[in-house]
Design a protein around this motif. Structure first.
Motif, short mmCIF file in Angstrom:
data_model
loop_
_atom_site.label_atom_id
_atom_site.label_comp_id
_atom_site.label_asym_id
_atom_site.label_seq_id
_atom_site.Cartn_x
_atom_site.Cartn_y
_atom_site.Cartn_z
N ASP A 165 -15.07 -22.86 -25.11
CA ASP A 165 -15.85 -23.15 -26.35
C ASP A 165 -15.33 -24.98 -26.25
OD1 ASP A 165 -16.64 -20.70 -26.92
OD2 ASP A 165 -15.00 -20.42 -28.22
N GLU A 166 -14.60 -25.40 -25.79
CA GLU A 166 -14.12 -26.59 -25.76
C GLU A 166 -14.69 -27.60 -24.81
OE1 GLU A 166 -12.17 -28.11 -28.06
OE2 GLU A 166 -11.77 -26.38 -29.28
N ARG A 167 -15.16 -26.87 -23.40
CA ARG A 167 -15.39 -27.56 -22.44
C ARG A 167 -16.88 -26.64 -21.96
NH1 ARG A 167 -12.71 -30.53 -24.34
NH2 ARG A 167 -11.08 -31.94 -23.56
N ALA A 168 -17.61 -27.55 -21.19
CA ALA A 168 -18.76 -26.83 -20.62
C ALA A 168 -18.30 -26.24 -19.23
CB ALA A 168 -19.90 -27.48 -20.35
N VAL A 169 -17.74 -25.19 -19.25
CA VAL A 169 -17.04 -24.47 -18.10
C VAL A 169 -17.10 -22.97 -18.38
CG1 VAL A 169 -14.56 -24.47 -18.78
CG2 VAL A 169 -15.19 -24.52 -16.76
N GLY A 170 -17.31 -21.92 -17.25
CA GLY A 170 -17.18 -20.73 -17.34
C GLY A 170 -15.69 -20.08 -17.20
N VAL A 171 -15.40 -19.35 -18.04
CA VAL A 171 -13.83 -18.83 -18.07
C VAL A 171 -13.94 -17.20 -17.86
CG1 VAL A 171 -11.92 -18.60 -19.05
CG2 VAL A 171 -13.08 -20.98 -19.27
N THR A 172 -13.18 -16.76 -16.84
CA THR A 172 -13.03 -15.49 -16.51
C THR A 172 -11.49 -15.23 -17.05
OG1 THR A 172 -12.42 -15.23 -14.42
CG2 THR A 172 -14.68 -15.24 -15.04
N THR A 173 -11.26 -14.05 -17.73
CA THR A 173 -9.73 -13.89 -18.21
C THR A 173 -9.20 -12.73 -17.43
OG1 THR A 173 -10.66 -12.69 -20.02
CG2 THR A 173 -9.97 -14.95 -20.34
N THR A 174 -7.85 -12.84 -17.07
CA THR A 174 -7.26 -11.62 -16.40
C THR A 174 -6.30 -11.52 -16.96
OG1 THR A 174 -8.16 -12.22 -14.30
CG2 THR A 174 -6.23 -10.80 -14.00
N PHE A 175 -5.86 -10.05 -17.33
CA PHE A 175 -4.59 -9.78 -18.04
C PHE A 175 -3.59 -8.98 -16.88
CE2 PHE A 175 -2.02 -5.86 -19.34
CZ PHE A 175 -1.18 -6.76 -20.27
N LEU A 176 -2.46 -10.37 -17.00
CA LEU A 176 -1.35 -9.98 -16.21
C LEU A 176 0.01 -9.78 -16.83
CD1 LEU A 176 -0.33 -10.48 -13.23
CD2 LEU A 176 -0.07 -12.83 -13.75
N GLY A 177 -0.09 -8.51 -17.72
CA GLY A 177 1.07 -8.05 -18.19
C GLY A 177 2.27 -7.77 -17.42
N ALA A 178 1.90 -6.93 -16.09
CA ALA A 178 2.94 -6.82 -15.28
C ALA A 178 3.07 -7.74 -14.31
CB ALA A 178 2.34 -5.51 -14.27
N HIS A 179 3.56 -8.99 -15.09
CA HIS A 179 4.02 -10.35 -14.47
C HIS A 179 5.46 -10.33 -14.04
CE1 HIS A 179 3.39 -14.88 -14.15
NE2 HIS A 179 3.29 -14.37 -12.96
N ALA A 180 6.34 -10.16 -15.07
CA ALA A 180 7.71 -10.30 -15.07
C ALA A 180 8.31 -9.19 -16.15
CB ALA A 180 8.01 -11.49 -15.41
N LEU A 181 9.35 -9.04 -16.15
CA LEU A 181 10.11 -8.06 -17.11
C LEU A 181 10.75 -8.88 -18.17
CD1 LEU A 181 10.79 -4.96 -17.40
CD2 LEU A 181 13.07 -5.69 -16.46
N PRO A 182 10.40 -8.58 -19.46
CA PRO A 182 10.82 -9.49 -20.88
C PRO A 182 12.20 -9.07 -20.80
CG PRO A 182 9.23 -7.74 -21.45
CD PRO A 182 9.23 -7.61 -19.87
N PRO A 183 12.89 -10.26 -21.72
CA PRO A 183 14.22 -9.77 -21.86
C PRO A 183 14.50 -8.58 -22.73
CG PRO A 183 13.58 -12.08 -22.37
CD PRO A 183 12.30 -11.33 -22.02
N GLU A 184 13.63 -8.22 -23.43
CA GLU A 184 13.88 -6.99 -24.44
C GLU A 184 13.71 -5.77 -23.71
OE1 GLU A 184 9.61 -8.32 -25.24
OE2 GLU A 184 11.55 -9.11 -24.95
N PHE A 185 13.39 -5.88 -22.43
CA PHE A 185 13.20 -4.47 -21.58
C PHE A 185 14.30 -4.75 -20.35
CE2 PHE A 185 9.24 -3.78 -23.87
CZ PHE A 185 9.27 -2.57 -24.02
N ALA A 186 14.95 -5.47 -20.33
CA ALA A 186 16.07 -5.77 -19.44
C ALA A 186 16.72 -4.21 -19.07
CB ALA A 186 17.07 -6.66 -19.72
N GLY A 187 16.45 -4.18 -17.49
CA GLY A 187 16.94 -2.86 -16.70
C GLY A 187 16.16 -1.61 -17.09
N ASN A 188 14.90 -1.88 -17.53
CA ASN A 188 14.08 -0.88 -18.11
C ASN A 188 12.41 -1.25 -17.77
OD1 ASN A 188 12.99 1.57 -19.04
ND2 ASN A 188 12.93 0.83 -21.32
N ALA A 189 12.36 -1.44 -16.48
CA ALA A 189 11.22 -1.86 -15.79
C ALA A 189 10.13 -0.64 -16.22
CB ALA A 189 11.20 -2.00 -14.36
N ASP A 190 10.32 0.69 -16.01
CA ASP A 190 9.44 1.86 -16.27
C ASP A 190 9.00 1.79 -17.71
OD1 ASP A 190 9.06 2.64 -13.62
OD2 ASP A 190 10.80 3.89 -13.85
N GLY A 191 9.93 1.55 -18.43
CA GLY A 191 9.78 1.45 -19.92
C GLY A 191 8.74 0.31 -20.38
N TYR A 192 8.96 -0.84 -19.84
CA TYR A 192 7.78 -1.98 -20.07
C TYR A 192 6.48 -1.71 -19.41
CZ TYR A 192 5.30 -6.28 -20.09
OH TYR A 192 4.73 -7.43 -19.82
#
Length: 405
Positions: A165-192
């Motif tokens: 909306d701010e610029r004349a450009v096409g944007v496609t978005t990709t969800f990369l939730g499985a990028h790293a393990l957040p601190p609150e799930f330390a040691g629990n990758a399967d839970g994340y």
């Protein structure tokens, strides 16, 4: 004698040399014209074969080259903070893995990004986007992955959408939730991963915030089994997948991605012959990221010759991100692809146009100069397309056209 029938259009660019990227090779047309009507290309090809146009405006390109608008098909453009300190640590000898395991890397960007508002994320991303636009980029993919909670990932994806909306450009978005393990799930990758699969993907898909789903399948990321669960959830949500694969080791992620018909597998320094064959069989694009290779001082080059021999389309992208590729130049990415990976000029140029469009699932809409496709153009002050790959730190863009404007 009957009068010639005039074809109405909005604008015609004439007296141009075209690199249509429609093949063979670069699809070069020495005396070409491009006509646009309603934001789409009405004609792109030799002047002598063109119909007679009744154009609202005619632009004389004075022999300049026209290519499709450039496409950056792998970026992490939306984030807060920077990681210049980690750059200093790497210069002192620390590895990417050592920094990540010590609490740096992706997790440090997560903390800064979680603390930023949507407006702040947009504001910080705009200068990076502007640098890419200034080099002729008309479409960009932007990944999430620095939020690692539903609210923060949603905020990142909304910020990415707002950039269009701010610029004349096409944007496609990709969800990369499985990028790293957040601190609150330390040691629990399967839970994340449970959270990613059962909460994040269904919610973001329902809200229409993601065009695709990605994951980081790596020794410091997620296992192939965890990645498979993410892909299965994406399939249930009706979203295509792509994968960060074989960057630091061979976990056979590319073959896994190909099995799900992935749009692309990206990085690929450790890709083996079985992975190449799987990608060739599925039509999965190999997205190569020489900026990250250069910045992290890697030494193992992706198997370019094997990919070339198998007919796997090769895209190039900046991988613009705060930790391993703080680059906002697709022209530089091409030069690196040629010098570091030994790609040809043709491969580099196709890699930021036709093949990058395929990597986004948009080959039917952008990436080549063909009638019916979006009129996204880059007009260049060059003598030969090779100049776009050859020069370093030089931007010969004359004009950038987005949807005919």
């Amino acid at each position: 004698m009957e009068a010639a029938i005039l074809v109405k259009c909005d604008r015609v660019w004439m007296n141009a040399r075209l690199a249509t990227m429609a093949g063979p090779g670069l699809g070069v047309v020495e005396d070409g014209i491009v006509a646009v009507h309603g934001g789409n290309i009405a004609y792109a090809g030799p002047r002598r074969q063109a119909p007679d146009f009744a154009a609202v405006e005619t632009v004389d390109c004075a022999g300049r080259w026209i290519t499709p608008g450039l496409i950056d098909c792998h970026t992490h453009l939306v984030y807060a903070g920077n990681r210049a300190q980690e750059f200093e640590l790497r210069l002192a000898g620390a590895s990417y893995e050592e920094i990540a395991r010590a609490g740096g890397g992706i997790v440090s960007t997560v903390a800064a990004t979680r603390a930023a508002s949507e407006a702040e994320l947009v504001a910080s991303a705009l200068p990076r986007l502007d640098a890419l636009i200034a080099e002729g980029v008309t479409t960009i993919e932007i990944k999430s992955g620095y939020g690692l909670s539903l609210d923060a990932e949603r905020r990142m994806l909304r910020a990415a959408r707002r950039l269009a909306d701010e610029r004349a450009v096409g944007v496609t978005t990709t969800f990369l939730g499985a990028h790293a393990l957040p601190p609150e799930f330390a040691g629990n990758a399967d839970g994340y991963i449970d959270t990613v699969v059962h909460e994040m993907i269904p919610a973001l898909a329902a809200e229409g915030l993601a065009d695709a789903v990605d994951a980081f399948c790596e020794s410091i990321g997620f296992t192939p089994a965890q990645t498979r669960r993410v892909f299965e959830a994406a399939r249930r949500a009706g979203l295509p997948v792509k994968l960060h694969a074989e960057q630091l080791s061979n976990r056979h992620g590319a073959a896994l991605a190909a099995g799900f018909g992935a749009l692309s597998a990206d990085h690929l320094e450790w890709l083996d012959d079985a992975g190449v064959a799987a990608m060739a069989g599925s039509g999965t694009v190999a997205t190569l990221l020489p900026g990250a290779f250069y910045f992290t001082r890697e030494s193992r080059v992706p198997p370019i010759e094997a990919l070339r021999g198998a007919g796997v389309p090769m895209a190039l992208a900046t991988d613009s991100n705060p930790g391993t590729s703080p680059m906002t130049s697709l022209l530089l990415a091409m030069n690196m692809g040629a010098t570091l990976f030994r790609m040809t000029v043709e491969e580099c140029l196709l890699g930021i146009t036709r093949h990058s469009a395929l990597a986004l699932g948009l080959g039917h809409r952008i990436g080549t100069l063909e009638a019916g496709k979006a009129c996204d153009l880059a007009i260049w002050d060059i003598e030969t397309p090779a100049e776009l790959v050859y020069r370093i730190g030089f931007n010969p863009l004359h004009a950038r056209i987005r949807r005919g404007q």
